[in-house]
Design an enzyme around this catalytic site. Structure first.
Site, short mmCIF file in Angstrom:
data_model
loop_
_atom_site.label_atom_id
_atom_site.label_comp_id
_atom_site.label_asym_id
_atom_site.label_seq_id
_atom_site.Cartn_x
_atom_site.Cartn_y
_atom_site.Cartn_z
N ILE A 14 48.83 51.90 30.70
CA ILE A 14 49.44 51.74 29.29
C ILE A 14 48.97 52.79 28.40
CG2 ILE A 14 48.31 49.72 28.36
CD1 ILE A 14 52.08 50.56 28.46
N SER A 36 35.45 54.95 27.77
CA SER A 36 36.35 54.33 29.76
C SER A 36 35.59 55.17 30.71
CB SER A 36 37.90 55.37 29.90
OG SER A 36 38.82 54.90 29.97
N ARG A 37 35.29 54.19 31.57
CA ARG A 37 34.85 54.27 32.47
C ARG A 37 35.17 55.39 33.32
NH1 ARG A 37 34.59 48.72 34.48
NH2 ARG A 37 36.67 49.52 33.44
N LYS A 90 48.56 43.94 24.48
CA LYS A 90 49.46 42.69 24.61
C LYS A 90 48.77 42.60 25.88
CE LYS A 90 51.98 42.08 27.52
NZ LYS A 90 51.67 42.63 29.08
N ASP A 168 51.70 37.73 32.11
CA ASP A 168 51.44 39.74 31.60
C ASP A 168 53.13 39.96 31.07
OD1 ASP A 168 49.80 41.61 31.99
OD2 ASP A 168 51.99 42.66 32.11
P1 NAP Z 1 45.00 48.70 33.83
O1 NAP Z 1 45.26 50.37 34.00
O2 NAP Z 1 44.36 48.22 34.93
O3 NAP Z 1 43.40 49.07 32.98
C1 NAP Z 1 43.05 50.24 31.57
C2 NAP Z 1 41.96 50.76 31.86
O4 NAP Z 1 41.09 49.85 31.21
C3 NAP Z 1 41.87 50.83 33.47
O5 NAP Z 1 42.07 52.10 33.62
C4 NAP Z 1 40.17 50.83 32.76
O6 NAP Z 1 38.76 52.12 32.81
C5 NAP Z 1 39.74 49.32 31.91
N1 NAP Z 1 39.26 49.05 32.36
C6 NAP Z 1 39.55 47.32 33.70
N2 NAP Z 1 38.85 46.67 33.95
C7 NAP Z 1 37.67 46.85 32.85
C8 NAP Z 1 36.32 45.81 32.35
N3 NAP Z 1 36.26 45.10 33.04
N4 NAP Z 1 35.79 46.51 32.27
C9 NAP Z 1 36.24 47.52 31.22
N5 NAP Z 1 37.51 48.48 30.98
C10 NAP Z 1 38.01 47.46 32.42
O7 NAP Z 1 45.67 48.59 32.54
P2 NAP Z 1 47.25 48.45 31.80
O8 NAP Z 1 48.28 48.18 32.28
O9 NAP Z 1 47.01 49.69 30.91
O10 NAP Z 1 47.36 47.39 31.17
C11 NAP Z 1 46.71 46.97 29.96
C12 NAP Z 1 46.96 46.60 28.76
O11 NAP Z 1 48.30 46.92 28.42
C13 NAP Z 1 47.10 44.41 29.69
O12 NAP Z 1 46.89 43.65 28.69
C14 NAP Z 1 48.02 44.63 29.84
O13 NAP Z 1 49.85 43.35 29.28
C15 NAP Z 1 49.07 46.05 28.85
N6 NAP Z 1 50.73 46.96 28.85
C16 NAP Z 1 50.38 46.94 29.74
C17 NAP Z 1 51.51 47.43 30.03
C18 NAP Z 1 52.03 48.17 32.21
O14 NAP Z 1 52.70 48.68 31.81
N7 NAP Z 1 50.80 48.51 33.01
C19 NAP Z 1 52.80 47.46 29.23
C20 NAP Z 1 52.25 46.98 28.10
C21 NAP Z 1 51.30 46.37 27.82
P3 NAP Z 1 37.84 52.69 33.12
O15 NAP Z 1 37.51 52.07 34.37
O16 NAP Z 1 38.09 54.41 33.25
O17 NAP Z 1 36.73 51.62 32.10
#
Ligand code: NAP
Length: 306
Positions: A14, A36-37, A90, A168
């Site tokens: 996101i 970010s890691r 969110k 989610d």
């Molecule tokens: P994601 O790509 O899986 O995670 C975002 C980043 O967070 C990862 O690239 C990772 O970066 C870091 N991360 C993940 N687990 C972690 C941990 N345990 N500790 C520390 N850092 C961690 O997820 P996303 O889809 O972007 O979603 C993130 C949020 O945005 C959620 O709450 C989701 O509901 C919301 N959202 C998502 C979407 C969608 O389409 N996917 C749409 C709207 C809102 P590093 O490994 O580089 O640290």
């Protein structure tokens, strides 16, 4: 006026899909660092820990957290304790109690905390709310069916405790519902389908007071469905495309077929909140999810693999 500096934390799906483009076009904010890691944004100073970024950039006044909900609290608390305003993706946290904790931390520090609900910024949500304001609701039906493999490719955290499973995306629908209904509803019952090998539901059917119902399913391939239909004695309102298109009695009455306005609107709202030194934390959508997980009847479903 000079743009204020923001750090983006959790450079994943996101952050790259929506936050980075929204900030690049923002008249209010300048992306000044990332934490970010693994993730990086070209030409932006990158840090692997929040502590290192906070120490190196006292001029960055706001931290926007794009992490999944479970790790988010520690980052939010650390940023608030360091005197920075905080914007939360969110759902705002893994539990209601931790978000209440963040609210009191922000209030104690005189800082802004914004628990964002991007779907509330969809084009047709405000006109739908205005249309419904003086109506009696006889029935409302949410149908939110999408393909988890398309929107969360390989993201196992959504099926871990705190990842919320189909809630989610479902919480996006609930964020719209709680915004547009003229009076609050509460949950009466739920059926939750849990894959045999997972900790969170892949589908959920919810029943609320006032004839409100929701059907969330993460197994829909092909065309995706993000609809809310609200019946009233004066006509039927439908929100299509995740709140972006408004129909009244089957005729298009407003909105646009694009979701690209949601994140720019969130950052514009954050700028207003910071200027006014106030917070915006509405937990109503998350209360419905917590209630569904409390009252829900568990139904076994086939194992799920990405
Ligand atoms: P994601 O790509 O899986 O995670 C975002 C980043 O967070 C990862 O690239 C990772 O970066 C870091 N991360 C993940 N687990 C972690 C941990 N345990 N500790 C520390 N850092 C961690 O997820 P996303 O889809 O972007 O979603 C993130 C949020 O945005 C959620 O709450 C989701 O509901 C919301 N959202 C998502 C979407 C969608 O389409 N996917 C749409 C709207 C809102 P590093 O490994 O580089 O640290």
């Amino acid at each position: 006026m000079a743009r204020q500096k923001v750090a983006l934390v959790g450079i994943g799906k996101i952050a790259l899909d929506q936050h980075v483009p929204a900030l690049a076009a923002s008249p209010d904010w300048e992306l000044a660092a990332t934490v970010s890691r693994h993730g990086r944004v070209d030409s932006v100073p990158a840090y692997e820990t929040l502590g290192a970024m906070l120490a190196a950039h006292p001029e960055i006044g706001m931290v926007s957290l794009c992490l999944p909900p479970v790790p988010r609290f520690d980052y939010a608390a650390e940023a608030l304790r360091a005197g920075r305003h905080v914007m939360l993706e969110k759902p705002p946290g893994a539990t209601l109690a931790e978000v209440h904790h963040l609210q009191s931390l922000a209030a104690g520090q005189g800082l802004t905390l914004f628990a964002t609900w991007h779907s509330r910024m969809a084009h047709a949500v405000a006109p739908a709310k205005a249309w419904l304001a003086d109506k009696t609701i006889t029935r409302a039906t949410i149908t939110w069916r999408e393909d988890v493999r398309k929107w969360h490719p390989g993201q196992d955290w959504v099926f871990e405790p705190g990842g919320m499973g189909v809630f989610d995306p479902g919480i996006n629908a609930l964020s719209i519902l709680t915004e547009i209904l003229p009076a609050p509803v509460h949950l009466l019952g739920a059926e939750l389908e849990f894959p045999a090998n997972r900790q969170t539901p892949i589908a959920a059917r919810l029943r609320f007071t006032d004839n409100v119902a929701a059907d969330f399913d993460w197994r829909q391939e092909g065309p995706q469905t993000w609809d809310i239909v609200v019946e009233t004695p004066s006509g039927t309102l439908a929100l299509r495309m995740g709140g972006n298109v408004l129909e009244i009695d089957g005729n298009v009455a407003g909105g646009e077929h694009t979701i690209m306005g949601e994140y720019p609107a969130l950052y514009a709202h954050m700028a207003t909140l910071v200027r006014q030194r106030i917070s915006d934390v509405d937990l109503a959508p998350m209360i419905h999810v917590a209630d569904a997980l409390t009252l829900g009847r568990r139904i076994p479903a086939a194992p799920f693999e990405f």
